[in-house]
Design a protein around this motif. Structure first.
Motif, PDB file in Angstrom:
ATOM      1  N   TYR A   1       0.813  -1.206   0.000  1.00  0.00           N
ATOM      2  CA  TYR A   1       0.000   0.000   0.000  1.00  0.00           C
ATOM      3  C   TYR A   1       0.851   1.262   0.000  1.00  0.00           C
ATOM      4  O   TYR A   1       0.613   2.184  -0.799  1.00  0.00           O
ATOM      5  CB  TYR A   1      -0.922  -0.004   1.224  1.00  0.00           C
ATOM      6  CG  TYR A   1      -1.648   1.302   1.450  1.00  0.00           C
ATOM      7  CD1 TYR A   1      -2.814   1.585   0.754  1.00  0.00           C
ATOM      8  CD2 TYR A   1      -1.159   2.247   2.362  1.00  0.00           C
ATOM      9  CE1 TYR A   1      -3.487   2.793   0.953  1.00  0.00           C
ATOM     10  CE2 TYR A   1      -1.829   3.444   2.567  1.00  0.00           C
ATOM     11  CZ  TYR A   1      -2.974   3.713   1.859  1.00  0.00           C
ATOM     12  OH  TYR A   1      -3.626   4.908   2.054  1.00  0.00           O
TER      13      TYR A   1
ATOM     14  N   TRP B   1      -7.397  -0.996   0.681  1.00  0.00           N
ATOM     15  CA  TRP B   1      -7.496   0.068  -0.323  1.00  0.00           C
ATOM     16  C   TRP B   1      -8.252  -0.418  -1.556  1.00  0.00           C
ATOM     17  O   TRP B   1      -9.087   0.316  -2.099  1.00  0.00           O
ATOM     18  CB  TRP B   1      -6.102   0.553  -0.737  1.00  0.00           C
ATOM     19  CG  TRP B   1      -6.191   1.638  -1.773  1.00  0.00           C
ATOM     20  CD1 TRP B   1      -6.391   2.966  -1.554  1.00  0.00           C
ATOM     21  CD2 TRP B   1      -6.140   1.462  -3.212  1.00  0.00           C
ATOM     22  NE1 TRP B   1      -6.469   3.643  -2.753  1.00  0.00           N
ATOM     23  CE2 TRP B   1      -6.318   2.745  -3.772  1.00  0.00           C
ATOM     24  CE3 TRP B   1      -5.956   0.368  -4.035  1.00  0.00           C
ATOM     25  CZ2 TRP B   1      -6.308   2.945  -5.168  1.00  0.00           C
ATOM     26  CZ3 TRP B   1      -5.962   0.555  -5.410  1.00  0.00           C
ATOM     27  CH2 TRP B   1      -6.134   1.835  -5.954  1.00  0.00           C
TER      28      TRP B   1
ATOM     29  N   LYS C   1      -3.295  -3.424   4.339  1.00  0.00           N
ATOM     30  CA  LYS C   1      -3.651  -2.054   3.941  1.00  0.00           C
ATOM     31  C   LYS C   1      -3.921  -1.971   2.444  1.00  0.00           C
ATOM     32  O   LYS C   1      -4.797  -1.233   2.002  1.00  0.00           O
ATOM     33  CB  LYS C   1      -2.546  -1.076   4.338  1.00  0.00           C
ATOM     34  CG  LYS C   1      -2.427  -0.824   5.825  1.00  0.00           C
ATOM     35  CD  LYS C   1      -1.641   0.441   6.130  1.00  0.00           C
ATOM     36  CE  LYS C   1      -0.227   0.392   5.591  1.00  0.00           C
ATOM     37  NZ  LYS C   1       0.543   1.623   5.928  1.00  0.00           N
ATOM     38  N   LEU C   2      -3.156  -2.736   1.656  1.00  0.00           N
ATOM     39  CA  LEU C   2      -3.394  -2.762   0.219  1.00  0.00           C
ATOM     40  C   LEU C   2      -4.739  -3.422  -0.090  1.00  0.00           C
ATOM     41  O   LEU C   2      -5.519  -2.915  -0.920  1.00  0.00           O
ATOM     42  CB  LEU C   2      -2.268  -3.513  -0.489  1.00  0.00           C
ATOM     43  CG  LEU C   2      -2.420  -3.672  -2.000  1.00  0.00           C
ATOM     44  CD1 LEU C   2      -2.482  -2.323  -2.698  1.00  0.00           C
ATOM     45  CD2 LEU C   2      -1.291  -4.526  -2.566  1.00  0.00           C
TER      46      LEU C   2
END
Length: 340
Positions: free
Chosen positions: A190, A249, A245-246
């Motif tokens: 991310y 997202w 986190k990626l």
């Protein structure tokens, strides 16, 4: 809630587009989004985003996937249907025809993954036993059939034809990882992705078709059908599916599809980048295809388009990329077209 499930996975959007939805986040490409995409056509220049479909060549990438095999129809009147005489005039043949057939692995080269491509074991019935489920709770053995089952093999629901019926046309957005990492085998998380997008001024909005340029396919094409294992499996950037986190997202961004010019979009990992165990082999595939209904595009030829966009300080373009309307298929070759 929906008829096929009582609970859905934590990050799933099952039912959000209707309990019988089969196209997932392609629903976000609305007529208004297509009008905005059309505004990106300023020069009228078009780019073919497909490799020749006999590339990468060989079967070192995926042993069970083989290059296309061409066939011609059997002889008729002593002739194959190649340079076949069609019309006789004044005792001379004046018109001829060629016809052929191809055996093709749908995910050998530039392609789309159907939502029936990947499933997950999950207790959707809350009965203490995990079922094999696909996007929106469709079931293995019921909606996705094997060759041993009546009507199989194929997807009764979630076949690639459902994607084709949407026309798959909208605004593409390019993110250039190659400019940062070159041929390095880099797992992009991310923070890496946000840094690239911030430095290049790339903005992603709901319904956009997200494209990641790594340079891998360009290098494969340069080998002219003779790639090696080092290139195919150990070079160029891949997304890091172990980065929560990626994954978050991807979920929050509103992108309609996720496309890359590498194999599988993400890198294969036996464990997370932090060393944690019990790790899915392809977590981005699970999050996208199973949980969110985001189709994945793989092995696209993005370099010529990326280079033009970069030279003109642009990142957006009109993208038209329908798969074959092949009922029941788990994937499809594609010949996407970008217009700038």
């Amino acid at each position: 809630m929906a008829k096929r499930w009582k609970v859905r996975p934590d990050h799933a959007n099952w039912g959000d587009f209707g309990e019988d939805d089969q196209v997932g986040r392609l629903n976000l490409i609305t007529p208004e989004r297509r009008r905005l995409a059309a505004q990106e056509v300023k020069e009228g220049i078009a780019f073919c985003l497909s490799l020749p479909l006999d590339l990468p060549g060989g079967n070192l990438l995926v042993p069970l996937r083989l290059p296309p095999t061409r066939h011609v129809a059997p002889r008729k009147c002593g002739h194959h249907f190649v340079n076949f005489p069609m019309r006789l005039e004044n005792e001379c043949w004046t018109d001829f025809s060629c016809d052929d057939a191809v055996t093709i692995y749908t995910q050998y080269s530039t392609q789309w993954d159907a939502l029936s491509h990947v499933g997950q074991a999950f207790d959707a019935d809350q009965d203490g036993e995990a079922e094999l489920v696909y996007y929106n709770g469709y079931r293995g053995g019921v909606d996705i059939l094997g060759p041993e089952q009546a009507g199989g093999p194929g997807a009764v629901h979630l076949g690639i034809e459902k994607m084709a019926e949407t026309c798959v046309q909208g605004r593409g957005v390019m993110v250039d990882a190659f400019a940062r990492y070159g041929a390095e085998r880099k797992f992009i998380g991310y923070d890496d992705l946000m840094r690239i997008m911030d430095e290049d001024g790339v903005e992603v909005e709901e319904g956009d078709m997200f494209c990641l340029h790594t340079g891998w396919t360009h290098a494969v094409a340069a080998r002219q059908g003779n790639p090696d294992v080092a290139l195919l499996h150990h070079a160029y950037s891949v997304l890091d599916g172990s980065d929560e986190k990626l994954l978050q997202w991807i979920e929050d961004s509103g992108i309609s599809v996720l496309i890359a010019d590498n194999f599988a979009v993400e890198g294969f990992q036996q464990q997370g980048r932090g060393g944690e165990g019990s790790f899915p082999a392809l977590p981005i595939h699970r999050r996208c295809l199973v949980e969110l209904g985001i189709h994945l595009g793989e092995l696209w030829h993005l370099t010529p388009l990326n280079d033009w966009l970069r030279a003109h300080k642009r990142s957006r373009f009109l993208l038209t990329a329908p798969p074959l309307r092949l009922p029941g298929s788990f994937g499809s070759p594609a010949t996407p077209v970008a217009t700038v």
